[in-house]
Design a protein around this motif. Structure first.
Motif, PDB file in Angstrom:
ATOM      1  N   ARG A 252       1.633   0.103 -11.335  1.00 43.56           N
ATOM      2  CA  ARG A 252       2.571  -0.635 -10.465  1.00 43.56           C
ATOM      3  C   ARG A 252       2.976   0.200  -9.258  1.00 43.56           C
ATOM      4  O   ARG A 252       3.051  -0.295  -8.139  1.00 43.56           O
ATOM      5  CB  ARG A 252       3.818  -1.055 -11.247  1.00 43.56           C
ATOM      6  N   GLU A 253       3.232   1.487  -9.491  1.00 43.75           N
ATOM      7  CA  GLU A 253       3.621   2.359  -8.375  1.00 43.75           C
ATOM      8  C   GLU A 253       2.459   2.524  -7.397  1.00 43.75           C
ATOM      9  O   GLU A 253       2.650   2.465  -6.186  1.00 43.75           O
ATOM     10  CB  GLU A 253       4.080   3.727  -8.903  1.00 43.75           C
ATOM     11  N   LEU A 254       1.267   2.707  -7.919  1.00 44.62           N
ATOM     12  CA  LEU A 254       0.094   2.822  -7.048  1.00 44.62           C
ATOM     13  C   LEU A 254      -0.109   1.532  -6.265  1.00 44.62           C
ATOM     14  O   LEU A 254      -0.402   1.562  -5.068  1.00 44.62           O
ATOM     15  CB  LEU A 254      -1.154   3.162  -7.868  1.00 44.62           C
ATOM     16  N   ASP A 255       0.070   0.397  -6.912  1.00 50.16           N
ATOM     17  CA  ASP A 255      -0.062  -0.895  -6.244  1.00 50.16           C
ATOM     18  C   ASP A 255       0.965  -1.044  -5.127  1.00 50.16           C
ATOM     19  O   ASP A 255       0.655  -1.516  -4.039  1.00 50.16           O
ATOM     20  CB  ASP A 255       0.080  -2.013  -7.272  1.00 50.16           C
ATOM     21  N   ARG A 256       2.182  -0.605  -5.378  1.00 51.13           N
ATOM     22  CA  ARG A 256       3.242  -0.688  -4.358  1.00 51.13           C
ATOM     23  C   ARG A 256       2.899   0.184  -3.149  1.00 51.13           C
ATOM     24  O   ARG A 256       3.012  -0.246  -1.995  1.00 51.13           O
ATOM     25  CB  ARG A 256       4.589  -0.250  -4.946  1.00 51.13           C
ATOM     26  N   LEU A 257       2.436   1.403  -3.428  1.00 56.72           N
ATOM     27  CA  LEU A 257       2.078   2.311  -2.338  1.00 56.72           C
ATOM     28  C   LEU A 257       0.881   1.789  -1.549  1.00 56.72           C
ATOM     29  O   LEU A 257       0.848   1.878  -0.321  1.00 56.72           O
ATOM     30  CB  LEU A 257       1.789   3.703  -2.894  1.00 56.72           C
ATOM     31  N   ALA A 258      -0.096   1.241  -2.250  1.00 52.79           N
ATOM     32  CA  ALA A 258      -1.270   0.677  -1.581  1.00 52.79           C
ATOM     33  C   ALA A 258      -0.885  -0.535  -0.743  1.00 52.79           C
ATOM     34  O   ALA A 258      -1.431  -0.749   0.351  1.00 52.79           O
ATOM     35  CB  ALA A 258      -2.335   0.306  -2.610  1.00 52.79           C
ATOM     36  N   SER A 259       0.048  -1.308  -1.226  1.00 57.76           N
ATOM     37  CA  SER A 259       0.525  -2.474  -0.478  1.00 57.76           C
ATOM     38  C   SER A 259       1.200  -2.047   0.821  1.00 57.76           C
ATOM     39  O   SER A 259       0.980  -2.649   1.876  1.00 57.76           O
ATOM     40  CB  SER A 259       1.495  -3.284  -1.338  1.00 57.76           C
ATOM     41  N   ASP A 260       2.005  -0.985   0.747  1.00 59.00           N
ATOM     42  CA  ASP A 260       2.647  -0.457   1.964  1.00 59.00           C
ATOM     43  C   ASP A 260       1.583  -0.019   2.974  1.00 59.00           C
ATOM     44  O   ASP A 260       1.714  -0.260   4.167  1.00 59.00           O
ATOM     45  CB  ASP A 260       3.549   0.730   1.633  1.00 59.00           C
ATOM     46  N   PHE A 261       0.530   0.621   2.484  1.00 63.06           N
ATOM     47  CA  PHE A 261      -0.562   1.066   3.354  1.00 63.06           C
ATOM     48  C   PHE A 261      -1.271  -0.127   3.992  1.00 63.06           C
ATOM     49  O   PHE A 261      -1.600  -0.110   5.170  1.00 63.06           O
ATOM     50  CB  PHE A 261      -1.557   1.916   2.550  1.00 63.06           C
ATOM     51  N   SER A 262      -1.483  -1.172   3.213  1.00 67.62           N
ATOM     52  CA  SER A 262      -2.201  -2.354   3.706  1.00 67.62           C
ATOM     53  C   SER A 262      -1.412  -3.139   4.748  1.00 67.62           C
ATOM     54  O   SER A 262      -1.989  -3.901   5.511  1.00 67.62           O
ATOM     55  CB  SER A 262      -2.562  -3.271   2.539  1.00 67.62           C
ATOM     56  N   LYS A 263      -0.113  -2.956   4.777  1.00 70.19           N
ATOM     57  CA  LYS A 263       0.739  -3.675   5.728  1.00 70.19           C
ATOM     58  C   LYS A 263       0.741  -3.051   7.121  1.00 70.19           C
ATOM     59  O   LYS A 263       1.227  -3.658   8.069  1.00 70.19           O
ATOM     60  CB  LYS A 263       2.172  -3.743   5.212  1.00 70.19           C
ATOM     61  N   ALA A 264       0.202  -1.846   7.241  1.00 69.94           N
ATOM     62  CA  ALA A 264       0.204  -1.157   8.538  1.00 69.94           C
ATOM     63  C   ALA A 264      -0.645  -1.916   9.548  1.00 69.94           C
ATOM     64  O   ALA A 264      -1.720  -2.415   9.222  1.00 69.94           O
ATOM     65  CB  ALA A 264      -0.309   0.264   8.375  1.00 69.94           C
ATOM     66  N   ASN A 265      -0.143  -1.994  10.768  1.00 74.25           N
ATOM     67  CA  ASN A 265      -0.849  -2.708  11.839  1.00 74.25           C
ATOM     68  C   ASN A 265      -1.362  -1.786  12.934  1.00 74.25           C
ATOM     69  O   ASN A 265      -2.120  -2.217  13.789  1.00 74.25           O
ATOM     70  CB  ASN A 265       0.073  -3.750  12.475  1.00 74.25           C
ATOM     71  N   THR A 266      -0.905  -0.537  12.930  1.00 77.35           N
ATOM     72  CA  THR A 266      -1.349   0.418  13.935  1.00 77.35           C
ATOM     73  C   THR A 266      -1.749   1.718  13.240  1.00 77.35           C
ATOM     74  O   THR A 266      -1.358   1.963  12.094  1.00 77.35           O
ATOM     75  CB  THR A 266      -0.227   0.739  14.956  1.00 77.35           C
ATOM     76  N   MET A 267      -2.489   2.561  13.952  1.00 74.10           N
ATOM     77  CA  MET A 267      -2.900   3.843  13.395  1.00 74.10           C
ATOM     78  C   MET A 267      -1.680   4.693  13.042  1.00 74.10           C
ATOM     79  O   MET A 267      -1.664   5.361  12.016  1.00 74.10           O
ATOM     80  CB  MET A 267      -3.794   4.596  14.388  1.00 74.10           C
ATOM     81  N   GLU A 268      -0.659   4.637  13.869  1.00 72.18           N
ATOM     82  CA  GLU A 268       0.542   5.423  13.624  1.00 72.18           C
ATOM     83  C   GLU A 268       1.246   4.963  12.351  1.00 72.18           C
ATOM     84  O   GLU A 268       1.817   5.773  11.614  1.00 72.18           O
ATOM     85  CB  GLU A 268       1.507   5.344  14.817  1.00 72.18           C
ATOM     86  N   GLN A 269       1.219   3.668  12.079  1.00 73.38           N
ATOM     87  CA  GLN A 269       1.878   3.123  10.894  1.00 73.38           C
ATOM     88  C   GLN A 269       1.128   3.460   9.606  1.00 73.38           C
ATOM     89  O   GLN A 269       1.694   3.341   8.526  1.00 73.38           O
ATOM     90  CB  GLN A 269       2.013   1.601  11.005  1.00 73.38           C
ATOM     91  N   LEU A 270      -0.115   3.900   9.707  1.00 74.82           N
ATOM     92  CA  LEU A 270      -0.896   4.253   8.514  1.00 74.82           C
ATOM     93  C   LEU A 270      -0.452   5.584   7.910  1.00 74.82           C
ATOM     94  O   LEU A 270      -0.569   5.785   6.701  1.00 74.82           O
ATOM     95  CB  LEU A 270      -2.386   4.356   8.858  1.00 74.82           C
TER      96      LEU A 270
END
Length: 109
Positions: free
Chosen positions: A76-94
């Motif tokens: 669940r924690e890995l899924d949450r972190l991966a979800s945050d990563f997937s929401k990034a729209n710019t290189m800086e947000q990654l």
């Protein structure tokens, strides 16, 4: 950024494939061929956020399977972190969610 991406991929693949009785997975192993720093460097130079996210989703998916899926606490924690990563729209947000992924994967190795 390329080194950070490669590190996250390496930690995911280690979690998925490395066993106690086998040789450790290293950055120059054939399993890392699609996740090398040069591959990520090309994606970063192109600004291909979707390509970067796709590669990370593949790696994180393997790690997720190794953890028993999103039904487990670590999954669940890995899924949450991966979800945050997937929401990034710019290189800086990654960068921030990518660092969080790296730190988490390093901790659970």
């Amino acid at each position: 950024m390329e080194l950070l991406l490669e590190t996250v991929a390496l930690f995911c693949l280690k979690l998925a494939y490395e066993t106690e009785d086998s040789s450790p997975i290293l950055r120059d192993d054939p399993i890392m061929s699609d996740y090398e720093r040069e591959v990520f460097g090309l994606l970063v130079r192109r600004g291909d956020i979707e390509g970067i996210q796709f590669r990370m989703v593949c790696c994180v998916g393997l790690a997720m399977e190794a953890l028993g899926g999103s039904g487990t606490a670590m999954g669940r924690e890995l899924d949450r972190l991966a979800s945050d990563f997937s929401k990034a729209n710019t290189m800086e947000q990654l960068e921030v969610p990518l660092n969080a992924l790296k730190d988490y994967l390093k901790d659970i190795q």
